[in-house]
Design an enzyme around this catalytic site. Structure first.
Site, short mmCIF file in Angstrom:
data_model
loop_
_atom_site.label_atom_id
_atom_site.label_comp_id
_atom_site.label_asym_id
_atom_site.label_seq_id
_atom_site.Cartn_x
_atom_site.Cartn_y
_atom_site.Cartn_z
N LYS A 195 58.55 30.56 50.52
CA LYS A 195 57.60 31.86 50.83
C LYS A 195 56.34 31.34 51.20
O LYS A 195 55.70 31.68 52.23
CB LYS A 195 57.77 32.61 49.73
CG LYS A 195 59.25 33.44 49.37
CD LYS A 195 59.08 34.33 48.46
CE LYS A 195 58.64 33.99 47.22
NZ LYS A 195 59.29 33.09 46.35
N ARG A 209 59.02 19.28 44.02
CA ARG A 209 57.54 19.72 44.41
C ARG A 209 56.44 19.11 43.87
O ARG A 209 56.62 19.06 42.67
CB ARG A 209 57.48 21.34 44.45
CG ARG A 209 56.21 21.72 44.84
CD ARG A 209 56.35 23.28 45.27
NE ARG A 209 56.67 24.28 43.94
CZ ARG A 209 56.69 25.43 44.02
NH1 ARG A 209 56.69 25.90 45.31
NH2 ARG A 209 56.95 26.08 42.87
N ARG A 228 53.81 21.35 38.90
CA ARG A 228 53.52 22.34 38.09
C ARG A 228 54.54 22.38 36.91
O ARG A 228 55.67 22.05 36.83
CB ARG A 228 53.90 23.84 38.95
CG ARG A 228 52.84 24.12 39.79
CD ARG A 228 53.25 25.14 40.91
NE ARG A 228 54.06 26.17 40.47
CZ ARG A 228 54.27 27.27 41.00
NH1 ARG A 228 53.90 27.45 42.62
NH2 ARG A 228 54.96 28.28 40.55
P1 AMP Z 1 55.00 31.84 41.96
O1 AMP Z 1 53.93 30.89 42.20
O2 AMP Z 1 55.10 33.14 42.94
O3 AMP Z 1 56.17 31.23 41.73
O4 AMP Z 1 54.69 32.83 40.54
C1 AMP Z 1 54.14 31.95 39.29
C2 AMP Z 1 54.36 32.63 38.31
O5 AMP Z 1 53.36 33.66 38.28
C3 AMP Z 1 55.73 33.44 38.15
O6 AMP Z 1 56.61 32.66 37.30
C4 AMP Z 1 55.59 34.47 36.97
O7 AMP Z 1 55.09 34.10 35.64
C5 AMP Z 1 53.80 34.89 37.48
N1 AMP Z 1 53.81 36.01 38.66
C6 AMP Z 1 53.63 35.94 39.79
N2 AMP Z 1 53.81 37.09 40.49
C7 AMP Z 1 54.22 37.97 39.82
C8 AMP Z 1 54.59 39.17 39.50
N3 AMP Z 1 54.67 39.92 40.75
N4 AMP Z 1 55.14 39.92 38.61
C9 AMP Z 1 55.04 39.23 37.31
N5 AMP Z 1 54.77 37.66 37.15
C10 AMP Z 1 54.11 37.20 38.31
#
Ligand code: AMP
Length: 210
Positions: free
Chosen positions: A13, A122, A155
């Protein structure tokens, strides 16, 4: 044009969102990136969400919805935006519907084993956040960003235990959104296993910029 990019972690994404944002001249809004920037800058929000994010759990709907609402009010969202990683729960989707119903949801379909392999290999630049993959997209010099020379790191939530937890959370809390948006006929499926450059061409065919 307003887009929601929906799919499990590691579905591609973010990589496609960067390209689409450039091409369509709309902001790429990644809630994960916003949270990580807050953690890096040790803001109050950052301190609140740090442990949750490292474990692969979800930040509360209240905090997340407030953050997104405020971000969408900024001037650069006037002509559209890409939401990457939001909504992730039904309450978040309901909140979003209450403020915006004109949205195309792009659903990234991808098999679990591809996701696990992608995430565990990654690497991300500490400085400019560029993504690499030590197998499929390695930097020219190991551990160093091609773009800015920054240090590459893994990460915390891309480590095996967190990956499995994030996938579980996705299944339980986020996957139901596919049905939610299918019922509203707002969803388009794409193959997340395809390379980003090919996906961009497909995306442009599906959503020609107005
Ligand atoms: P991502 O980079 O999108 O994988 O997000 C990393 C982390 O941020 C996720 O595993 C959640 O802990 C938090 N996070 C990101 N977006 C959301 C969301 N819409 N709702 C809740 N937690 C989020």
């Amino acid at each position: 044009m307003n887009f929601i990019f929906l799919g499990p972690p590691g579905a591609g994404k973010g990589s496609l969102a960067v390209k689409v944002a450039e091409e369509y001249k709309i902001p790429h809004i990644s809630t994960g990136d916003i949270f990580r920037a807050n953690i890096k800058n040790q803001t109050e929000l950052g301190k609140k969400v740090d442990a949750i994010i490292k474990s692969g759990g979800l930040v509360s709907d209240d905090i997340t919805c407030e953050l997104v609402k405020n971000r969408l009010e900024e001037a650069d969202c006037k002509n559209g935006f890409i939401l990457d990683g939001f909504p992730r729960t039904i309450p978040q989707a309901e909140m979003f519907t209450s403020i915006c119903n004109d949205v195309s949801v792009v659903n990234f379909e991808i098999a679990d084993d591809v996701v696990i392999k992608r995430l565990s290999t990654r690497r991300v630049c500490k400085e400019c956040k560029e993504n690499y993959n030590i197998i499929t997209l390695p930097p020219k010099k190991e551990g160093v960003c091609d773009k800015c020379g920054g240090e590459l790191f893994q990460r915390e939530d891309d480590k095996q235990e967190s990956i499995l937890h994030r996938m579980e959370v996705y299944r339980e809390q986020t996957e139901p959104l596919i049905d939610f948006y299918r019922k509203k006929s707002q969803i388009t499926d794409i193959d997340g296993a395809t390379q980003t450059s090919e996906l961009l061409s497909e995306f442009k065919k599906l959503f020609s910029a107005k």
